[in-house]
Design a protein around this motif. Structure first.
Motif, PDB file in Angstrom:
ATOM      1  N   SER A 115       0.822  -1.214   0.000  1.00 35.60           N
ATOM      2  CA  SER A 115       0.000   0.000   0.000  1.00 35.60           C
ATOM      3  C   SER A 115       0.856   1.263   0.000  1.00 35.60           C
ATOM      4  O   SER A 115       0.358   2.333  -0.332  1.00 35.60           O
ATOM      5  CB  SER A 115      -1.008  -0.002   1.153  1.00 35.60           C
ATOM      6  OG  SER A 115      -0.396  -0.242   2.369  1.00 35.60           O
ATOM      7  N   LEU A 116       2.156   1.129   0.345  1.00 33.59           N
ATOM      8  CA  LEU A 116       3.018   2.313   0.239  1.00 33.59           C
ATOM      9  C   LEU A 116       3.146   2.750  -1.219  1.00 33.59           C
ATOM     10  O   LEU A 116       3.084   3.940  -1.540  1.00 33.59           O
ATOM     11  CB  LEU A 116       4.401   2.025   0.816  1.00 33.59           C
ATOM     12  CG  LEU A 116       4.442   1.921   2.340  1.00 33.59           C
ATOM     13  CD1 LEU A 116       5.739   1.316   2.805  1.00 33.59           C
ATOM     14  CD2 LEU A 116       4.248   3.304   2.944  1.00 33.59           C
ATOM     15  N   GLU A 175       1.006   1.946  -3.552  1.00 31.68           N
ATOM     16  CA  GLU A 175      -0.329   2.376  -3.972  1.00 31.68           C
ATOM     17  C   GLU A 175      -0.593   3.804  -3.522  1.00 31.68           C
ATOM     18  O   GLU A 175      -1.180   4.602  -4.256  1.00 31.68           O
ATOM     19  CB  GLU A 175      -1.383   1.427  -3.409  1.00 31.68           C
ATOM     20  CG  GLU A 175      -1.322   0.050  -4.051  1.00 31.68           C
ATOM     21  CD  GLU A 175      -2.297  -0.937  -3.442  1.00 31.68           C
ATOM     22  OE1 GLU A 175      -2.455  -2.015  -4.003  1.00 31.68           O
ATOM     23  OE2 GLU A 175      -2.906  -0.621  -2.399  1.00 31.68           O
ATOM     24  N   ALA A 176      -0.145   4.102  -2.305  1.00 29.48           N
ATOM     25  CA  ALA A 176      -0.328   5.469  -1.809  1.00 29.48           C
ATOM     26  C   ALA A 176       0.373   6.456  -2.731  1.00 29.48           C
ATOM     27  O   ALA A 176      -0.183   7.503  -3.088  1.00 29.48           O
ATOM     28  CB  ALA A 176       0.223   5.588  -0.389  1.00 29.48           C
ATOM     29  N   ALA A 177       1.603   6.103  -3.160  1.00 27.50           N
ATOM     30  CA  ALA A 177       2.329   6.986  -4.067  1.00 27.50           C
ATOM     31  C   ALA A 177       1.530   7.176  -5.359  1.00 27.50           C
ATOM     32  O   ALA A 177       1.463   8.291  -5.896  1.00 27.50           O
ATOM     33  CB  ALA A 177       3.706   6.401  -4.363  1.00 27.50           C
ATOM     34  N   ALA A 178       0.901   6.109  -5.833  1.00 25.49           N
ATOM     35  CA  ALA A 178       0.118   6.224  -7.069  1.00 25.49           C
ATOM     36  C   ALA A 178      -1.073   7.154  -6.878  1.00 25.49           C
ATOM     37  O   ALA A 178      -1.322   8.028  -7.708  1.00 25.49           O
ATOM     38  CB  ALA A 178      -0.352   4.847  -7.524  1.00 25.49           C
ATOM     39  N   THR A 179      -1.787   7.010  -5.762  1.00 24.73           N
ATOM     40  CA  THR A 179      -2.936   7.912  -5.567  1.00 24.73           C
ATOM     41  C   THR A 179      -2.466   9.349  -5.394  1.00 24.73           C
ATOM     42  O   THR A 179      -3.235  10.266  -5.606  1.00 24.73           O
ATOM     43  CB  THR A 179      -3.784   7.541  -4.329  1.00 24.73           C
ATOM     44  OG1 THR A 179      -2.959   7.656  -3.175  1.00 24.73           O
ATOM     45  CG2 THR A 179      -4.342   6.159  -4.420  1.00 24.73           C
ATOM     46  N   LEU A 180      -1.215   9.521  -5.010  1.00 26.59           N
ATOM     47  CA  LEU A 180      -0.696  10.880  -4.871  1.00 26.59           C
ATOM     48  C   LEU A 180      -0.090  11.367  -6.186  1.00 26.59           C
ATOM     49  O   LEU A 180       0.655  12.343  -6.211  1.00 26.59           O
ATOM     50  CB  LEU A 180       0.331  10.942  -3.749  1.00 26.59           C
ATOM     51  CG  LEU A 180      -0.269  10.694  -2.362  1.00 26.59           C
ATOM     52  CD1 LEU A 180       0.789  10.478  -1.324  1.00 26.59           C
ATOM     53  CD2 LEU A 180      -1.176  11.855  -1.965  1.00 26.59           C
TER      54      LEU A 180
END
Ligand SMILES: Nc1ncnc2c1ncn2[C@@H]1O[C@H](COP(=O)(O)OP(=O)(O)OP(=O)(O)O)[C@@H](O)[C@H]1O
Ligand SMILES: [Mg+2]
Lengths: 554, 360
Positions: A454-455, A457-462
């Protein structure tokens, strides 16, 4: 994550390249054992089966390995218990010193041993001096010597595995056993040892495989005593290629049997307790006598175990020809080191080893990273195959791999996927690269597995692109794993002897071969200085890696 | 199962017939849902009902096998997560441990090309929003759980996302902290006005946080509505059971008479408000504990014996055992009856729901 077609293609491509470089050479070895220009033949196999020498070497490999396991266990397990369970001054230093052989090149250990216990070594010198002997008091040769050298360096597997196992032991289990009235011995026999069994089994088989693949010790101390690895190299030097191939095959079979056992034992599961548990607090020594005895014993053992390396350091400061009859060398200077750096011929192997090991490390890390991303993030269809391919060189003794690469890359047949690389600058870095794939791959894949997806994934949503995510999130978080994988790859390549001795040419000779060359010319001090440089540079690399690993993530 | 009709142009975020399979298993099954701009919608359901999968479909980490997604009229079904401009707060926050608080919050802004003093200003604003002003240089490991949650929220909100996604936003907090954080979170989201979809498996959390709640069951959307609607008018037995407490009784519907009907149950006859879904024959009666009144026992009354009382202060919950051994939970004045008493039970009109009999 989406399974893009690009990833699938890349996965397939990497699998093909890895198979070409890892599996194909082995395949060729086995083909060449039963195929001569004249056609298919079992002639070499027949000779292997009939020859008593061959069976002797195979048997020697097996029993030496089993004996090495026993002896290493005898040293490593008690040491681990002492260090893990008792508090005494210098405990941390000791545990570091004791783990050293795991990261030092085997050849350095062997040479150091020679300098200490060899017939012209430090101990013999001292003995001669004290008892006024004319002759060297002993000859360090044959199976006993090989076994001793093995035990000296391979106890480290038992030591490390047992310590890790003890650390994972759930103290509440021990407390439970104590409340059930188990005495110390019964606790050890009925609780601790059964729980440690998987760790001990792992250490035993690792020692077995390492000892089976060991080359420098039997090569230097064997004398007339032949094990499979030395037998292969000498058969090949005699030009009997098909027989060498059959021997290689035989050794591989024994190694694979060992590996199958290891897999089996580790699949039986980790029994070191259900809960994670905190390591049991080391006990403070209470009674007077053990308070004195235990640290003394451990310190003595530790000094005894690093004595060869200290000797190496000492010898490296002894100028050529100045030490003849004295108990300790009379003259010391840094002349040997000067020679190393000022004589271009002497300096060259160091530069060669440095760049070759660096190149191999860079490629090994890059390959491991690509495979890790393909396997763990892109989930390519060939994921399991890719992981297996990374592991293959681990299952096969280094000598076997070197022979296989020598075979594959000595023929120019591009259509069969073979080109001539033997004799070029490429072959040694390539061999180092292949040999370090398993260890680097493991370190980096393990690090990647611990990374919370999810780290990313978090970068992707950002809004971070794949490239920015890799650069700013994935790689920084993987730094400890990359540092560990890279330093292990570098150390293996930098001190490598057993692959180099088969594949080197005069122009690409690495430090290890230069050490051997210096010894042949009785240039003991220079050989020792090379050995010290090997240790020093490996040490620096590990220290840097440790710092990297510790630095980033709090 | 009835899918919520998707309202026309008013909806900002629209999920239409979304379907996601893992192997043969449908994790999300024909989910349609329209969400208005600025609305807070909670996805509520038991474990494995497909909440996280739905949220991941919204974020773009999973691609649906069927169906479409659109935001502000733009089809984003095949848009990768990077290009969606959705903010997400992960269950375990997924804060970057190698960056400090400021670095985490700047990360998304940098993707937008914000730099220099503007970047510094917007990071500070985002931190002030979650009441962590001045925390820029703190390391993630130095934050408490609640602070980490707020940093994660600030990081997601800083780039001004079109939609905010929250996966179990409070599940990592201490129970004592949860209730207060719940109120603060709702106030904050309302202040910012971002359209929000959040996932939770706790009814209370969903009711407190959301304007509307979507109840999921085995990948299907059972019902969408305001908390009041879900409680007062559950559309399916699942919703009635999952939202609030309820008693289940088997009965036979005898006759429909206008907007009421007569049902036989355990030998007595009740008159209940009816609905279009039921017809004469076997039915289920689902009654809230407060929808049953305790009266004196009688021959034509459902009668039972009080087995136990659970005292919660304002109300008492009585366990009443019927003749056939089934137990019913009734809410009433804590001192209305005593354990061991025989009581009769009468239905009230509100809180009793009739459903067709479900074959087991
Ligand atoms: N990556 C996956 N691969 C295979 N099956 C999956 C995957 N992710 C989810 N599932 C399955 O899809 C179903 C829905 O899972 P999901 O995680 O969406 O449930 P959830 O409602 O979030 O549950 P919880 O409250 O336990 O988090 C489950 O049956 C789950 O096993
Ligand atoms: Mg979930």
């Amino acid at each position: 994550m989406s399974r893009g077609r690009g990833s699938q293609w890349l996965g397939a491509l990497v699998a093909v390249v890895l198979a070409w470089i890892v599996v194909y050479p082995l395949f060729l070895v086995f083909v060449e054992g039963i195929h001569t220009p004249g056609g298919w033949t079992l002639e070499a196999v027949g000779r292997f089966v009939r020859e008593r020498n061959e069976w002797g070497a195979l048997w020697a490999s097996c029993w030496i390995s089993l004996a090495s396991v026993a002896l290493s266990a005898l040293i490593g397990i008690p040491l681990a218990f002492l260090v893990a369970r008792y508090h005494f001054p210098g405990r941390r230093v000791i545990s570091g010193i004791l783990a050293l052989p795991a990261v030092l090149p085997p050849l350095v250990g062997v040479i150091a041993f020679l300098f200490l216990y060899g017939e012209t070594g430090f101990a013999a010198h001292l003995f001669q001096y004290v008892f006024h002997l004319e002759e060297a008091p002993w000859r360090l040769q044959g199976p006993g010597a090989v076994l001793l050298v093995h035990a000296y360096s391979m106890y480290v597997y038992f030591y490390l595995f047992t310590r890790a196992g003890l650390q994972r032991l759930d103290p509440s289990l021990l407390e439970a056993a104590a409340t059930l009235g188990a005495g110390r011995w019964r606790m050890l026999r009925r609780v601790v040892l059964p729980l440690l069994w998987p760790a001990l089994g792992g250490a035993g088989l690792l020692t077995f495989l390492t000892s089976l693949a060991s080359f420098s010790a039997p090569y230097i101390f064997g004398g007339g005593f032949r094990v499979m690895t030395t037998q292969i190299v000498s058969t090949r030097l005699n030009g009997d290629i098909p027989l060498a191939m059959v021997e290689t095959f035989a050794l591989t079979v024994v190694a694979l049997l060992g590996l199958a056992l290891l897999r089996h034992s580790s699949r039986n599961g980790d029994r070191s307790g259900g809960s994670k548990g905190v390591a049991p607090e080391p006990r403070r020594l209470r009674t007077g006598i053990s308070r004195f005895l235990v640290p003394t014993a451990v310190w003595c053992l530790a000094v005894f175990l690093i004595l060869p390396h200290l000797t190496l350091l000492l010898v490296s400061f002894v100028p050529r020809g100045t030490w003849t009859l004295e108990a300790v060398p009379p003259v010391y200077s840094v002349g040997n080191y000067f020679t190393l750096f000022q004589d271009p011929v002497r300096l060259r192997p160091m530069v060669t080893s440095l760049w070759m090991a660096t190149a191999a490390t860079v490629f090994a890390v890059a390959t491991a990273l690509v495979v890790a991303i393909l396997v763990l993030r892109r989930r390519v269809r060939v994921a399991a195959l890719l992981e297996t391919l990374l592991e293959v060189p681990w299952a096969v003794p280094g000598t076997v791999f070197a022979i296989a690469l020598a075979t594959m890359f000595s023929v120019n047949a591009p259509l069969a996927g073979r080109v001539i690389l033997v004799g070029t600058l490429v072959i040694l870095p390539l061999a180092y690269f292949v040999r370090s794939l398993p260890i680097t791959g493991r370190a980096i894949l393990a690090g990647f597995r611990q990374l919370d997806p999810s780290l990313e994934e978090a970068a992707a949503t950002l809004g971070a692109s794949r490239w920015r995510t890799l650069r700013r999130v994935t790689l920084p978080l993987l730094r400890p794993a990359i540092a560990a994988g890279a330093s292990l790859a570098f150390a293996t390549a930098f001190g490598d002897f057993l692959t180099s001795v088969i594949l080197y040419t005069y122009d690409t000779r690495p430090i290890s071969l230069e050490i051997l060359g210096s010894l042949r010319q009785s240039d003991v001090g220079v050989a020792a200085a090379y050995g010290v440089m090997l240790m020093l540079i490996s040490g620096i690399v590990f220290a840097l890696a440790g710092e990297r690993a510790g630095g980033g993530v709090a | 199962m009835s899918a919520e009709p998707v309202a026309g142009g008013a909806d900002f975020l629209v999920l239409r017939d979304l379907e996601k399979r893992f192997d043969d298993h449908r994790a999300v099954d024909q989910v349609s849902l329209g969400i208005r701009q600025g609305e807070i919608v909670a996805l509520l359901g038991p474990s494995g009902s497909g909440k996280t999968t739905t949220l991941r479909l919204l974020a773009g980490f999973e691609r649906p096998e069927r169906g479409t997604l659109s935001v502000a009229g733009e089809d984003i079904t095949n848009t990768p997560p990077v290009a969606r401009r959705f903010g997400m707060v992960f269950q375990h926050y997924a804060l970057f441990p190698h960056l400090d608080v400021g670095g985490n919050i700047a990360f998304g802004l940098e993707s937008l090309g914000v730099t220099g003093s503007e970047l510094i200003r917007r990071v500070a604003t985002a931190l002030e929003l979650v009441e962590l002003g001045g925390f820029e240089r703190r390391r993630i490991s130095q934050l408490s759980g609640g602070q980490q949650q707020r940093v994660a929220l600030a990081r997601a909100l800083a780039p001004e996302p079109r939609v905010l996604l929250l996966d179990e936003p409070l599940s990592n907090l201490d129970p004592s902290l949860r209730e207060r954080t719940r109120r603060e979170l709702r106030a904050l989201i309302q202040r910012v006005g971002t359209t929000t979809v959040l996932v939770t498996h706790e009814q209370e959390e969903a009711f407190d946080l959301a304007d509307r709640v979507a109840v999921l069951n085995q990948g299907r959307l059972e019902q969408v509505g305001t908390p009041d609607e879900l409680y007062a008018v559950p559309r399916t037995p699942f919703v009635a059971r999952f939202v609030g407490r309820t008693n289940e009784m088997r009965a036979t519907l005898v006759a429909v008479e206008g907007d009421r009907c007569r049902v036989r149950l355990a030998g007595v006859e009740w008159s209940l408000p009816t609905n279009a879904a039921v017809a004469p024959g076997p039915v289920q009666v689902l009654a809230r504990p407060e929808a049953l009144g305790m009266v004196a026992p009688g021959p034509d009354r459902l009668t039972g014996k009080v087995l136990a009382r659970r005292f919660t202060g304002a109300q008492g919950f009585f366990t009443v055992a019927l003749g056939d051994g089934t137990t019913i939970e009734v809410a009433a004045d804590p001192w209305a009856v005593r354990v061991g008493d025989r009581v009769g039970l009468e239905p009230k009109d509100r809180g009793v729901h009739l459903f067709p009999h479900e074959p087991a």
